[in-house]
Write an enzyme that holds these catalytic residues in place. Structure first.
Site, short mmCIF file in Angstrom:
data_model
loop_
_atom_site.label_atom_id
_atom_site.label_comp_id
_atom_site.label_asym_id
_atom_site.label_seq_id
_atom_site.Cartn_x
_atom_site.Cartn_y
_atom_site.Cartn_z
N GLY A 1 -2.93 4.50 0.02
CA GLY A 1 -2.86 3.37 -0.62
C GLY A 1 -3.11 2.08 0.25
O GLY A 1 -3.41 2.16 1.45
N ASN A 2 -2.71 0.86 -0.41
CA ASN A 2 -2.64 -0.42 0.57
C ASN A 2 -1.65 -1.26 -0.16
O ASN A 2 -0.91 -1.09 -0.97
CB ASN A 2 -4.05 -1.12 0.77
CG ASN A 2 -4.31 -1.44 -0.67
OD1 ASN A 2 -3.79 -2.43 -1.31
ND2 ASN A 2 -5.57 -0.89 -1.22
N HIS A 3 -1.41 -2.42 0.58
CA HIS A 3 -0.21 -3.21 0.24
C HIS A 3 -0.46 -4.33 -0.85
O HIS A 3 0.25 -5.21 -1.06
CB HIS A 3 0.10 -3.91 1.59
CG HIS A 3 0.94 -3.18 2.58
ND1 HIS A 3 2.03 -2.34 2.06
CD2 HIS A 3 0.52 -2.85 3.80
CE1 HIS A 3 2.22 -1.60 3.51
NE2 HIS A 3 1.72 -1.96 4.25
#
Ligand code: CTP
Length: 402
Positions: free
Chosen positions: A208-210
């Site tokens: 995923g990412n932030h």
């Protein structure tokens, strides 16, 4: 006739020296043809007398939940108002509103109000900057309340900086703009992708990412307030969506976001690609949890589909497609390349080099790069204000297409 003619305006005054400015605010609303009622806390009454406000508004002023004809007067007031304005809103009142601590007439009325609520904070610089206050502001924004930006300058404490309540004229202008902007996107269909995507490795792990989804939600709110019907295609997040015109389709993966985007795109007038979509996903996601083994592990990744580019290919003349680019170097060049490649009408560039911009922050600093390769730089602002700037540019494009 102004947009405020015959509007019922409820002004809530909490205990700050800025309360003296609220007397002028009441006058301004009356001059614009509005009917004004005032409620105030006991602390506010130490700064300005209720008599001042009742004389100016020509209405009884309530300082207590049990004032007026019945104990439940706050419900009636909350329903009477077309707009509630908390000015000045102290740090204490903001905290109580954000947490539903209804031990005074302002918060009980606030919790009963069905109308738009505008908040004009007023406090000392350090109180304003404290994470506790900023968190409360974000909470109130997530409830759909509008925060009127604080001023910068000399404060009652002698300090210099942010925290001054906006001037009465600025507050009136903000509210008039908010009321009149309602119609600009009426009957327009807007699609917005927002947040991260999670690409499954196994049932308990993902790539995923932030991305928080906050920028996309702020855009959805700004469009919805102007009357648009918004389809918000939202990756995993912790946000509260609270507007009748915003319809959320929750998604996890890039593929789910792709499917939902294509479902809504055909009927859309405006599409904004604010999501941070994973470019790669595990080629062989597992159905049961992966067990660790001796040695290192490699996970084979395959490309996801580029949602924006696929929409850019089928975009019709009347449709507007807006992209985002988060870059770390050669920002302008990269943004221009994406603009052309994905057939965007303009692209919103944010650089990770700018403090306060990009993921996780409540602020953002953007440059809008348009097809003619002109670029327009904006200051660091709250994401809600950045959304206003972006939507204003979209409205200019929309008017050009008509
Ligand atoms: N985007 C998309 N689908 C993808 C990847 C990106 O819709 N699979 C959209 C984003 O929402 C954004 C724009 O395309 O509006 C630019 O995304 P970005 O990831 O910065 O561009 P990429 O083309 O993936 O380039 P790179 O990752 O190499 O910087």
């Amino acid at each position: 006739m102004t947009v405020l003619q015959d509007k019922n305006i409820l002004i809530a005054v909490s205990g700050s020296i800025a309360a003296y400015k609220t007397a002028f605010l009441v006058r301004s609303f009356i001059k614009q043809g509005a009917e004004v009622k005032v409620i105030m806390t006991d602390a506010a009454a130490l700064f300005v007398s209720p008599l001042t406000f009742s004389t100016l508004s020509k209405n009884e002023v309530y300082t207590n939940v049990t004032d007026g004809h019945a104990w439940n007067n706050h419900v009636e007031l909350g329903l009477w108002a077309d707009a509630m304005i908390v000015a000045p809103a102290t740090a204490n009142t903001l905290a109580k509103m954000a947490n539903g601590i209804s031990d005074n007439v302002i918060v009980t009325t606030y919790l009963s109000a069905k109308c738009p609520v505008f908040i004009a904070p007023a406090m000392d610089r350090d109180m304003w900057l404290h994470p506790s206050t900023q968190n409360n502001i974000e909470l109130l924004r997530s409830f759909g309340d509008k925060i009127i930006p604080v001023g910068d300058g000399e404060l009652a404490s002698g300090l210099e900086g942010k925290g001054r309540m906006a001037e009465p004229d600025e507050i009136v202008d903000f509210i008039k703009a908010s009321i009149s902007k309602k119609k600009v996107l009426l009957n327009k269909k807007v699609v917005i992708t927002a947040g991260p995507t999670y690409e499954k490795i196994d049932p308990v792990r993902y790539i995923g990412n932030h991305s928080s989804g906050k920028m996309g939600l702020a855009l959805a709110e700004s469009c919805a307030e102007r009357g648009a019907e918004v389809q918000l295609i939202l990756g995993p997040n912790h946000l509260t969506v609270n507007h009748p015109n915003i319809h959320v389709t929750p998604v996890q993966s890039a593929q789910e976001m792709y499917n939902a985007s294509h479902k809504f795109f055909e009927n859309s007038d405006i599409t904004i690609m604010a999501a941070a979509v994973a470019d790669y996903r595990p080629a062989n996601p597992m159905d049961s949890k992966m067990k660790k083994k001796e040695g290192d592990l490699s996970i084979q990744l395959e490309r996801t589909l580029d949602i924006a580019a696929s929409l850019g290919k089928i975009k019709k003349e009347h449709q507007i497609l807006i992209g985002f680019a988060l870059e770390t170097d050669n920002e302008l060049q990269h943004a221009q390349k994406k603009l052309t490649k994905k057939n965007f009408d303009f692209i919103v560039l944010n650089s990770l080099k700018d403090k306060g911009a990009g993921f996780k922050h409540n602020t953002n600093k953007i440059t809008i790069v348009s097809k003619e390769n002109s670029s327009k730089k904006f200051e660091l602002k709250s994401k809600a204000e950045v959304a206003e700037d972006i939507v204003s540019e979209i409205i200019v494009l929309l008017n050009d297409k008509i």
